[in-house]
Motif scaffolding. Structure first.
Motif, mmCIF file in Angstrom:
data_model
loop_
_atom_site.group_PDB
_atom_site.id
_atom_site.type_symbol
_atom_site.label_atom_id
_atom_site.label_comp_id
_atom_site.label_asym_id
_atom_site.label_seq_id
_atom_site.Cartn_x
_atom_site.Cartn_y
_atom_site.Cartn_z
ATOM 1 N N ALA A 240 4.969 -5.200 63.723
ATOM 2 C CA ALA A 240 3.979 -6.185 64.322
ATOM 3 C C ALA A 240 3.299 -5.522 65.740
ATOM 4 O O ALA A 240 2.155 -5.905 65.758
ATOM 5 C CB ALA A 240 4.819 -7.346 64.599
ATOM 6 N N VAL A 241 4.137 -5.034 66.389
ATOM 7 C CA VAL A 241 3.593 -4.255 67.484
ATOM 8 C C VAL A 241 2.426 -3.421 67.238
ATOM 9 O O VAL A 241 1.425 -3.444 67.883
ATOM 10 C CB VAL A 241 4.527 -3.781 68.398
ATOM 11 N N ILE A 242 2.801 -2.472 66.053
ATOM 12 C CA ILE A 242 1.789 -1.516 65.778
ATOM 13 C C ILE A 242 0.467 -1.968 65.010
ATOM 14 O O ILE A 242 -0.630 -1.703 65.424
ATOM 15 C CB ILE A 242 2.531 -0.634 64.644
ATOM 16 N N LEU A 243 0.672 -3.211 64.395
ATOM 17 C CA LEU A 243 -0.445 -3.969 63.712
ATOM 18 C C LEU A 243 -1.405 -4.429 64.865
ATOM 19 O O LEU A 243 -2.665 -4.339 64.939
ATOM 20 C CB LEU A 243 -0.100 -5.039 62.835
ATOM 21 N N SER A 244 -0.852 -5.156 66.289
ATOM 22 C CA SER A 244 -1.476 -5.435 66.994
ATOM 23 C C SER A 244 -2.127 -4.444 67.962
ATOM 24 O O SER A 244 -3.578 -4.578 68.331
ATOM 25 C CB SER A 244 -0.465 -6.352 67.968
ATOM 26 N N LYS A 245 -1.572 -3.379 68.225
ATOM 27 C CA LYS A 245 -2.064 -2.436 69.096
ATOM 28 C C LYS A 245 -2.977 -1.157 68.266
ATOM 29 O O LYS A 245 -3.823 -0.785 69.073
ATOM 30 C CB LYS A 245 -0.803 -1.768 70.004
ATOM 31 N N LYS A 246 -2.451 -0.922 67.103
ATOM 32 C CA LYS A 246 -3.260 0.226 66.411
ATOM 33 C C LYS A 246 -4.249 -0.237 65.789
ATOM 34 O O LYS A 246 -5.281 0.535 65.596
ATOM 35 C CB LYS A 246 -2.249 1.041 65.811
ATOM 36 N N LEU A 247 -4.163 -1.213 64.899
ATOM 37 C CA LEU A 247 -5.050 -1.983 64.214
ATOM 38 C C LEU A 247 -5.881 -3.050 64.895
ATOM 39 O O LEU A 247 -6.599 -3.590 64.073
ATOM 40 C CB LEU A 247 -4.394 -2.284 62.818
ATOM 41 N N ASN A 248 -5.745 -3.332 65.910
ATOM 42 C CA ASN A 248 -6.114 -4.683 66.688
ATOM 43 C C ASN A 248 -6.202 -5.930 65.721
ATOM 44 O O ASN A 248 -7.279 -6.632 65.753
ATOM 45 C CB ASN A 248 -7.615 -4.178 67.265
ATOM 46 N N LYS A 278 2.735 6.840 60.506
ATOM 47 C CA LYS A 278 2.368 7.707 61.708
ATOM 48 C C LYS A 278 3.237 7.197 62.719
ATOM 49 O O LYS A 278 3.656 8.471 63.712
ATOM 50 C CB LYS A 278 1.121 7.729 61.921
ATOM 51 N N GLU A 279 3.550 5.926 63.041
ATOM 52 C CA GLU A 279 4.285 5.402 64.199
ATOM 53 C C GLU A 279 5.752 5.258 63.823
ATOM 54 O O GLU A 279 6.418 4.778 64.803
ATOM 55 C CB GLU A 279 3.489 4.096 64.588
ATOM 56 N N GLY A 280 6.175 5.934 62.789
ATOM 57 C CA GLY A 280 7.708 5.863 62.559
ATOM 58 C C GLY A 280 8.209 4.554 61.713
ATOM 59 O O GLY A 280 9.348 4.260 61.434
ATOM 60 N N ILE A 281 7.424 3.802 61.170
ATOM 61 C CA ILE A 281 7.656 2.472 60.161
ATOM 62 C C ILE A 281 7.988 3.240 58.909
ATOM 63 O O ILE A 281 6.819 3.775 58.361
ATOM 64 C CB ILE A 281 6.763 1.591 60.327
ATOM 65 N N ARG A 282 9.071 2.957 58.105
ATOM 66 C CA ARG A 282 9.221 3.131 56.846
ATOM 67 C C ARG A 282 8.626 1.818 55.998
ATOM 68 O O ARG A 282 9.116 0.793 55.999
ATOM 69 C CB ARG A 282 10.734 3.261 56.426
ATOM 70 N N VAL A 283 7.493 2.332 55.370
ATOM 71 C CA VAL A 283 7.093 1.236 54.404
ATOM 72 C C VAL A 283 7.382 1.264 53.030
ATOM 73 O O VAL A 283 7.519 2.246 52.284
ATOM 74 C CB VAL A 283 5.520 1.393 54.351
ATOM 75 N N GLU A 284 8.367 0.166 52.727
ATOM 76 C CA GLU A 284 8.909 0.122 51.306
ATOM 77 C C GLU A 284 7.957 -0.447 50.275
ATOM 78 O O GLU A 284 8.213 -0.129 49.136
ATOM 79 C CB GLU A 284 10.342 -0.756 51.343
ATOM 80 N N GLN A 285 7.168 -1.518 50.687
ATOM 81 C CA GLN A 285 6.020 -2.154 49.685
ATOM 82 C C GLN A 285 5.071 -2.342 50.294
ATOM 83 O O GLN A 285 5.171 -2.650 51.661
ATOM 84 C CB GLN A 285 6.688 -3.174 49.195
#
Length: 307
Positions: A240-248, A278-285
């Motif tokens: 959620a933090v990455i969505l907010s900060k990296k994808l605005n 890229k930010e270290g999140i494992r995307v399972e689906q």
């Protein structure tokens, strides 16, 4: 004072051995535009005829404007305007003459109501024109004007936009919105296309093979048909933090089981995946989800067929 305009309880109707309507229960509140959706032959017209008093149910009860006794319901039906199936128009007579004939049939005194009603639907300038010379959209406006004679509080319309071109559909849609918004008229409108009523109704009932299989508000329909990206990750908090900060974007909901529904980047799932990984999140689906309006309608009646 109750704000309930119509309440149906377990309405059933048979023709010979065919169950046309099966235990229909529904409530329409004052100020609603209720869209009744169903395939041809689903029972829409039969239900509207029963509500209008043109047909009698085999069982069940009707409450209209708070009245449930048969004699009192007939009195309350004077507060209803209807277009059931194809409206009867005299093609070789003018718009005004058609309105006057209808006024006389309804026993409405004085002719002042004609110009008033034609003004409501935007037909004053065409009142001297013969009906046969009108466009299909204008003929529908005449039919609606006839239904509005007598200042009804409840308007029942059976497929009023069927066969109209897209521009005329929009015109009729805006007219009905205006009647509800400015004149306080409650509307029950049927159609076999959910998409046609999506921009008009604020409450929906889906009828299939004589059964009312689902009722929902406009907001509920929007939620069920809204497209989104379904994402399952190892840490929803970090994602959620990455969505907010990296994808605005803050257009997302966090759900149980490490799932995020993202209502942004619908067609850019690759970009979303790349950013999270890229930010270290494992995307399972990760996959786009949601339904088109007509697909949703088909899925609802399809589930009923499987029962």
């Amino acid at each position: 004072m109750s704000d309930t305009v119509l309440k149906l309880n377990n309405i059933t109707k048979k023709y010979k051995n065919l169950n046309v309507l099966k235990d229909i229960s529904m409530t329409i509140k004052k100020g609603q535009i209720y869209g009744l959706i169903g395939l041809n032959g689903a029972g829409k017209s039969t239900l509207l005829k029963i509500i209008s008093g043109l047909s009698i149910p085999d069982s069940g009860s009707i409450e209209l404007f708070g009245e449930s006794e048969k004699a009192k319901i007939e009195v309350q039906r004077r507060r209803i305007g209807t277009i059931i199936e194809k409206p009867a128009l005299y093609e070789n007579r003018s718009v005004y003459e058609n309105m006057n004939i209808n006024r006389i049939q309804k026993g409405i005194p004085g002719i002042a109501s004609i110009d008033k009603t034609l003004g409501m639907v935007g037909l004053i300038e065409l009142k001297k024109k013969k009906v046969k010379d009108l466009s299909l959209g204008s003929k529908q406006r005449v039919a609606i004007a006839m239904a509005l004679l007598g200042d009804p509080e409840f308007l029942i319309l059976d497929e009023p936009i069927n066969g109209l071109d897209p521009i005329k559909v929009i015109e009729i849609r805006e007219l009905l919105k205006k009647l509800c918004r400015e004149y306080g008229i409650t509307i029950l409108i049927s159609s076999h296309m959910l998409g046609e009523l999506y921009h008009l109704a604020n409450y929906y009932g889906i009828i299939h093979k004589g059964k009312l299989v689902q009722q929902l508000t406009l907001q509920e329909l929007k939620v069920r048909c809204k497209k989104y990206v379904h994402i399952k990750v190892d840490s929803v908090a970090n994602a959620a933090v990455i969505l907010s900060k990296k994808l605005n974007t803050t257009e997302y909901n966090i759900l149980p089981d490490n799932i995020i529904n993202l209502y942004d980047y619908i067609d850019e799932t690759g970009k979303v995946t790349e950013t999270l990984v890229k930010e270290g999140i494992r995307v399972e689906q990760i996959m786009p989800m949601g339904e088109e309006l007509e697909s949703y309608f088909s899925s609802v009646i399809g589930r009923e067929d499987d029962v």
